[in-house]
Design a protein around this motif. Sequence first.
Motif, PDB file in Angstrom:
ATOM      1  N   SER A  47       0.782  -1.251   0.047  1.00 54.52           N
ATOM      2  CA  SER A  47      -0.291   0.445   0.169  1.00 54.52           C
ATOM      3  C   SER A  47       0.663   1.448  -0.369  1.00 54.52           C
ATOM      4  O   SER A  47       2.000   1.214   0.857  1.00 54.52           O
ATOM      5  CB  SER A  47      -0.663   0.534   1.424  1.00 54.52           C
ATOM      6  OG  SER A  47      -2.003  -1.190   0.927  1.00 54.52           O
ATOM      7  N   PRO A  48       0.445   1.746  -0.669  1.00 55.25           N
ATOM      8  CA  PRO A  48       1.463   3.218  -1.043  1.00 55.25           C
ATOM      9  C   PRO A  48       0.873   4.497   0.545  1.00 55.25           C
ATOM     10  O   PRO A  48       0.166   4.211   0.933  1.00 55.25           O
ATOM     11  CB  PRO A  48       0.482   4.360  -1.853  1.00 55.25           C
ATOM     12  CG  PRO A  48      -0.215   3.776  -2.474  1.00 55.25           C
ATOM     13  CD  PRO A  48      -0.580   2.623  -1.409  1.00 55.25           C
ATOM     14  N   THR A  49       2.098   4.917   0.538  1.00 52.81           N
ATOM     15  CA  THR A  49       1.799   6.493   1.828  1.00 52.81           C
ATOM     16  C   THR A  49       0.150   6.889   1.044  1.00 52.81           C
ATOM     17  O   THR A  49       0.336   7.828  -0.181  1.00 52.81           O
ATOM     18  CB  THR A  49       2.697   6.716   1.958  1.00 52.81           C
ATOM     19  OG1 THR A  49       4.056   5.690   2.511  1.00 52.81           O
ATOM     20  CG2 THR A  49       3.089   8.007   3.408  1.00 52.81           C
ATOM     21  N   THR A  50      -0.762   6.979   2.173  1.00 57.56           N
ATOM     22  CA  THR A  50      -2.167   8.249   1.907  1.00 57.56           C
ATOM     23  C   THR A  50      -1.328   9.201   2.405  1.00 57.56           C
ATOM     24  O   THR A  50      -0.794   9.945   3.063  1.00 57.56           O
ATOM     25  CB  THR A  50      -3.306   7.977   2.706  1.00 57.56           C
ATOM     26  OG1 THR A  50      -3.150   6.126   1.807  1.00 57.56           O
ATOM     27  CG2 THR A  50      -3.777   8.229   1.931  1.00 57.56           C
ATOM     28  N   THR A  51      -1.068  10.473   1.255  1.00 57.65           N
ATOM     29  CA  THR A  51      -1.292  11.951   2.378  1.00 57.65           C
ATOM     30  C   THR A  51      -2.050  13.122   1.585  1.00 57.65           C
ATOM     31  O   THR A  51      -1.508  13.711   2.250  1.00 57.65           O
ATOM     32  CB  THR A  51       0.030  12.358   1.217  1.00 57.65           C
ATOM     33  OG1 THR A  51       0.031  12.613  -0.617  1.00 57.65           O
ATOM     34  CG2 THR A  51       1.473  11.604   1.467  1.00 57.65           C
ATOM     35  N   GLY A  52      -2.917  12.206   1.136  1.00 55.85           N
ATOM     36  CA  GLY A  52      -4.522  12.929   0.729  1.00 55.85           C
ATOM     37  C   GLY A  52      -5.555  12.126   0.021  1.00 55.85           C
ATOM     38  O   GLY A  52      -5.264  10.646   0.329  1.00 55.85           O
ATOM     39  N   VAL A  53      -6.732  12.752   0.347  1.00 57.57           N
ATOM     40  CA  VAL A  53      -7.644  11.820  -0.127  1.00 57.57           C
ATOM     41  C   VAL A  53      -8.829  12.383  -0.988  1.00 57.57           C
ATOM     42  O   VAL A  53      -9.246  14.104  -0.932  1.00 57.57           O
ATOM     43  CB  VAL A  53      -8.781  11.522   0.860  1.00 57.57           C
ATOM     44  CG1 VAL A  53     -10.053  10.745   0.647  1.00 57.57           C
ATOM     45  CG2 VAL A  53      -8.226  10.532   2.313  1.00 57.57           C
ATOM     46  N   MET A  54      -8.179  12.594  -2.213  1.00 59.52           N
ATOM     47  CA  MET A  54      -9.581  13.509  -3.187  1.00 59.52           C
ATOM     48  C   MET A  54     -11.029  12.310  -2.809  1.00 59.52           C
ATOM     49  O   MET A  54     -11.022  11.862  -2.918  1.00 59.52           O
ATOM     50  CB  MET A  54      -9.645  12.767  -4.364  1.00 59.52           C
ATOM     51  CG  MET A  54     -10.074  13.565  -6.003  1.00 59.52           C
ATOM     52  SD  MET A  54      -9.316  13.016  -6.770  1.00 59.52           S
ATOM     53  CE  MET A  54      -7.599  13.228  -7.798  1.00 59.52           C
ATOM     54  N   VAL A  55     -11.646  13.587  -2.479  1.00 62.79           N
ATOM     55  CA  VAL A  55     -13.048  13.324  -2.589  1.00 62.79           C
ATOM     56  C   VAL A  55     -13.699  14.163  -4.270  1.00 62.79           C
ATOM     57  O   VAL A  55     -13.813  14.935  -4.210  1.00 62.79           O
ATOM     58  CB  VAL A  55     -13.983  13.892  -1.475  1.00 62.79           C
ATOM     59  CG1 VAL A  55     -15.468  13.561  -1.110  1.00 62.79           C
ATOM     60  CG2 VAL A  55     -13.143  13.920  -0.070  1.00 62.79           C
TER      61      VAL A  55
END
Length: 151
Positions: A47-55
Amino acid sequence: MTAVIRETRPMKAIHNAALNVVLVLTLTLTGVISMAHPSVAQAQATSPTTTGVMVILTVKAGVTREQVMAVMPAEIRQTVQLYLGGKIREWYSRGDGRGVVFLLDTRDVGEAHTIMDGLPLGKQDLMDHEYIAVGPLLPLGLLATNPEHRP
């Protein structure tokens, strides 16, 4: 003014074409290297590092413009506060006019859900939400490492 617009469109088309070529090459090279080096494929499968969430918000079927506009003053005030508080990193109108796209500064989708559910449009259940965790482009790691010398 019209001449300037005509001149910039070809440049935009060239820029978009160049981006598409880079994307295709990156994906192609990633696939080739992954097939040749199973350790690279395993590293990319993590799993890549999550740096944000697109909504991606879309007006629900059956919801009228009047229903949405009645909530907009409160929605705008609260989204501005989220932006000023650093939770909304970027925001865009959808090209089809059916909603907006936010890039939230959150580390997981759960937090993004909480933020969006707290907004007036979310409380009134007028919008559909699609959540996409985003992070660094994994194939770029191939530029920094040599797969031939991996343990």
